[in-house]
Write an enzyme that holds these catalytic residues in place. Structure first.
Site, mmCIF file in Angstrom:
data_model
loop_
_atom_site.group_PDB
_atom_site.id
_atom_site.type_symbol
_atom_site.label_atom_id
_atom_site.label_comp_id
_atom_site.label_asym_id
_atom_site.label_seq_id
_atom_site.Cartn_x
_atom_site.Cartn_y
_atom_site.Cartn_z
ATOM 1 N N PHE A 32 0.546 -0.769 0.397
ATOM 2 C CA PHE A 32 -0.045 -0.408 -0.287
ATOM 3 C C PHE A 32 0.351 0.999 -0.022
ATOM 4 O O PHE A 32 0.549 1.983 -0.364
ATOM 5 C CB PHE A 32 -1.108 -0.027 1.064
ATOM 6 C CG PHE A 32 -2.080 -1.285 1.320
ATOM 7 C CD1 PHE A 32 -3.235 -0.723 1.026
ATOM 8 C CD2 PHE A 32 -1.930 -2.174 2.025
ATOM 9 C CE1 PHE A 32 -4.186 -1.762 0.847
ATOM 10 C CE2 PHE A 32 -2.929 -3.188 2.406
ATOM 11 C CZ PHE A 32 -3.882 -2.646 1.948
ATOM 12 N N THR B 123 -3.859 3.008 -8.366
ATOM 13 C CA THR B 123 -5.076 3.720 -8.550
ATOM 14 C C THR B 123 -5.890 3.546 -10.458
ATOM 15 O O THR B 123 -4.998 2.965 -11.239
ATOM 16 C CB THR B 123 -4.632 4.475 -8.012
ATOM 17 O OG1 THR B 123 -5.429 5.674 -8.761
ATOM 18 C CG2 THR B 123 -3.862 5.554 -9.605
ATOM 19 N N ASP B 124 -7.078 3.796 -9.969
ATOM 20 C CA ASP B 124 -7.603 4.145 -11.782
ATOM 21 C C ASP B 124 -7.149 5.715 -12.580
ATOM 22 O O ASP B 124 -6.853 5.510 -13.273
ATOM 23 C CB ASP B 124 -9.173 4.380 -11.531
ATOM 24 C CG ASP B 124 -9.850 5.408 -11.196
ATOM 25 O OD1 ASP B 124 -9.096 6.014 -10.586
ATOM 26 O OD2 ASP B 124 -10.850 5.680 -10.586
ATOM 27 N N GLU B 125 -6.310 6.309 -12.147
ATOM 28 C CA GLU B 125 -5.556 7.156 -11.994
ATOM 29 C C GLU B 125 -4.501 7.292 -13.492
ATOM 30 O O GLU B 125 -4.318 7.767 -14.390
ATOM 31 C CB GLU B 125 -4.648 7.606 -11.023
ATOM 32 C CG GLU B 125 -5.898 8.905 -10.346
ATOM 33 C CD GLU B 125 -5.216 10.160 -9.664
ATOM 34 O OE1 GLU B 125 -4.693 10.836 -10.158
ATOM 35 O OE2 GLU B 125 -6.311 10.281 -8.763
ATOM 36 N N TYR C 108 1.992 12.248 -9.670
ATOM 37 C CA TYR C 108 1.242 10.945 -9.584
ATOM 38 C C TYR C 108 1.058 9.966 -9.902
ATOM 39 O O TYR C 108 1.898 9.005 -9.783
ATOM 40 C CB TYR C 108 -0.009 11.228 -8.851
ATOM 41 C CG TYR C 108 -0.487 10.586 -7.647
ATOM 42 C CD1 TYR C 108 -0.204 9.597 -6.617
ATOM 43 C CD2 TYR C 108 -1.718 10.149 -7.354
ATOM 44 C CE1 TYR C 108 -0.653 7.925 -5.656
ATOM 45 C CE2 TYR C 108 -2.264 8.644 -7.363
ATOM 46 C CZ TYR C 108 -2.000 8.718 -6.871
ATOM 47 O OH TYR C 108 -2.523 7.075 -6.177
ATOM 48 N N ALA D 294 2.103 9.221 -12.976
ATOM 49 C CA ALA D 294 3.095 8.465 -13.632
ATOM 50 C C ALA D 294 4.176 7.750 -12.814
ATOM 51 O O ALA D 294 4.360 6.712 -13.431
ATOM 52 C CB ALA D 294 3.836 9.736 -14.442
ATOM 53 N N LYS E 73 2.966 5.976 -10.507
ATOM 54 C CA LYS E 73 2.517 4.336 -9.965
ATOM 55 C C LYS E 73 2.399 3.372 -11.007
ATOM 56 O O LYS E 73 2.148 2.521 -11.035
ATOM 57 C CB LYS E 73 0.784 5.329 -9.487
ATOM 58 C CG LYS E 73 -0.153 5.469 -8.069
ATOM 59 C CD LYS E 73 0.717 4.641 -6.891
ATOM 60 C CE LYS E 73 0.206 3.576 -6.924
ATOM 61 N NZ LYS E 73 0.911 2.910 -5.873
#
Ligand code: NAD
Ligand code: DAU
Length: 353
Positions: A79, A132-134, A158, A160, A162
């Site tokens: 996490f 994440t979905d981002e 952020y 990029a 992930k």
């Protein structure tokens, strides 16, 4: 036992609390305790021998090697991350360090540990990466929701970083056979969320009589999921997910930001009425976030079809619970809104017209 990274943050701590409420299996909780990590969230576990907390940085290879060798977990649930988009705009370096270098370091340590396990334990081992979905970028109002095959198009530092971590995890499965699982989840909300994120920030500001700062026109759309539902999805994927697969996790709750803020104000108007007027009167429009993604939407049918997971909370039930939790736990919120938090508020909001 299982090893959880970032278990003093919002989702990690909810996961630790939920896990230990339903399982005898211990947790090794490894967290650097950045501004976002808070041991106060875990104080109910103070005398619980099933919870072992170690303050360590996932970028520290020697520390990761030693923890894996000493505690011999059957799974790593990852996490830990720098998680706030606005902070990644003001200072991307920490995001590259923790999200990319940290994930890489943890993968390398895990690969060495896993390679040396006896065959049966090696087969049973899992590395679950929480993403994440981002990473999928931004949708227009009419685009279909993100599915597991939507191409990656991250837009913020952020997302990029992930995306970079997701690619590393994928490569460790493809190249080395590391038994990985990845989840890509939409916006979480619920107890113990740091008040830099939309929902707890709006609750805190409303109660303090401060402006409710809506970025841009307030029409950006997010899909909202109650944190307990994200935790149940992660438990399902850990138990029965197919190796190397990715699973989208979402709440089927697409909402415009302004709609979310209005609902919060209405809930607060009922639960803690002001002496005059509505909390809606505190809404102000401020300069938009640079590169602000317009819409996120998640198609979570794969998770339902293959593992039978569905969210238990609707947006209405989840948000009502969350508002009540913040009203009942103002001491927690006051404690985290300390010196560092005040500095951040100054940095992020002072220059927004
Ligand atoms: P958070 O910022 O609340 O918590 C992050 C935790 O990681 C903190 O406890 C922090 O101390 C720890 N940490 C940071 N850098 C570390 C390092 N180098 N070594 C060890 N620990 C470190 O984040 P969150 O909202 O709980 O998100 C958890 C994960 O879920 C992240 O990977 C995030 O990308 C992902 N995610 C979050 C959301 C959301 O809506 N919050 C949605 C989807 C996915
Ligand atoms: O989609 C999943 C992601 O959701 C996670 O990966 C991130 O870790 C998490 O922070 C969250 O990212 P967002 O940028 O969507 O969340 P945030 O709470 O920062 O903002 C939600 C929306 O509200 C976004 O459109 C920006 C807007 N907003 C946010 C803040 C803090 C405002 O209008 N005003 C604000 O003050």
């Amino acid at each position: 036992m299982i090893l959880v990274t970032g278990g003093a943050g919002f989702i990690g701590a909810n996961f630790v609390l939920d896990w230990l409420a339903g399982s005898a299996e211990p947790i090794l909780n490894v967290d650097k305790l950045t501004y976002a990590g808070n041991l106060g969230t875990l104080k109910s576990l103070k005398d619980d021998a099933r919870h072992v907390f170690v303050r360590a940085d996932i970028c520290d290879r020697a520390a990761m090697d030693a923890l894996l060798a000493q505690h011999k977990p059957r799974a790593v649930l990852h996490f830990a991350a720098e998680s706030h988009v606005d902070r990644s705009i003001h200072g991307p370096a920490d995001f590259v360090q923790t999200n990319v270098v940290g994930t890489f370091t943890l993968l390398e340590a895990t690969r060495m540990y896993w390679s040396a396990l006896p065959e049966a334990e090696k087969q049973a081992f899992r590395f679950l990466h929480v993403s994440t979905d981002e990473v999928f970028g931004s949708l227009s109002a009419t685009d279909p929701q993100f599915s597991e095959t939507t191409p990656y198009a991250p837009n913020s530092p952020y997302s990029a970083t992930k995306a970079g971590s997701d690619h590393l995890v994928r490569a460790y499965h493809h190249t080395y056979g590391l038994p990985v699982l990845t989840t890509n989840c939409s916006n979480n909300y619920g107890p113990y969320q740091f008040p830099e994120k939309l929902i707890p920030l709006m609750i805190a500001n409303a109660l303090a009589g401060k402006p409710l700062p809506v970025y841009g026109d307030g029409q950006n759309v997010r899909d909202w999921l109650y944190v307990g539902d994200h935790c149940s999805a992660i438990r399902e994927v850990l138990a029965r997910g197919a190796l190397g697969e990715t699973y989208n996790v979402g709440g089927w709750n697409e909402k415009k930001n302004l709609e979310v803020v209005h609902t919060l104000c209405d809930l607060l108007d009922r639960a803690k009425p002001k002496s005059s007027g509505s909390y809606r009167d505190q809404i102000t429009y401020v300069t938009d976030r640079p590169g602000h993604d317009r819409r996120y939407a998640i198609d979570a049918r794969k998770l339902e079809r293959e593992l039978g997971w569905k969210p238990a909370e609707t947006f209405e039930t989840g948000l009502a619970k969350t508002v009540q939790w913040y009203l009942d736990n103002q001491a927690w919120a006051d404690e985290v809104a300390s010196g560092e938090y005040r500095k951040w508020v100054e940095t992020n909001y002072a220059q927004r017209a």
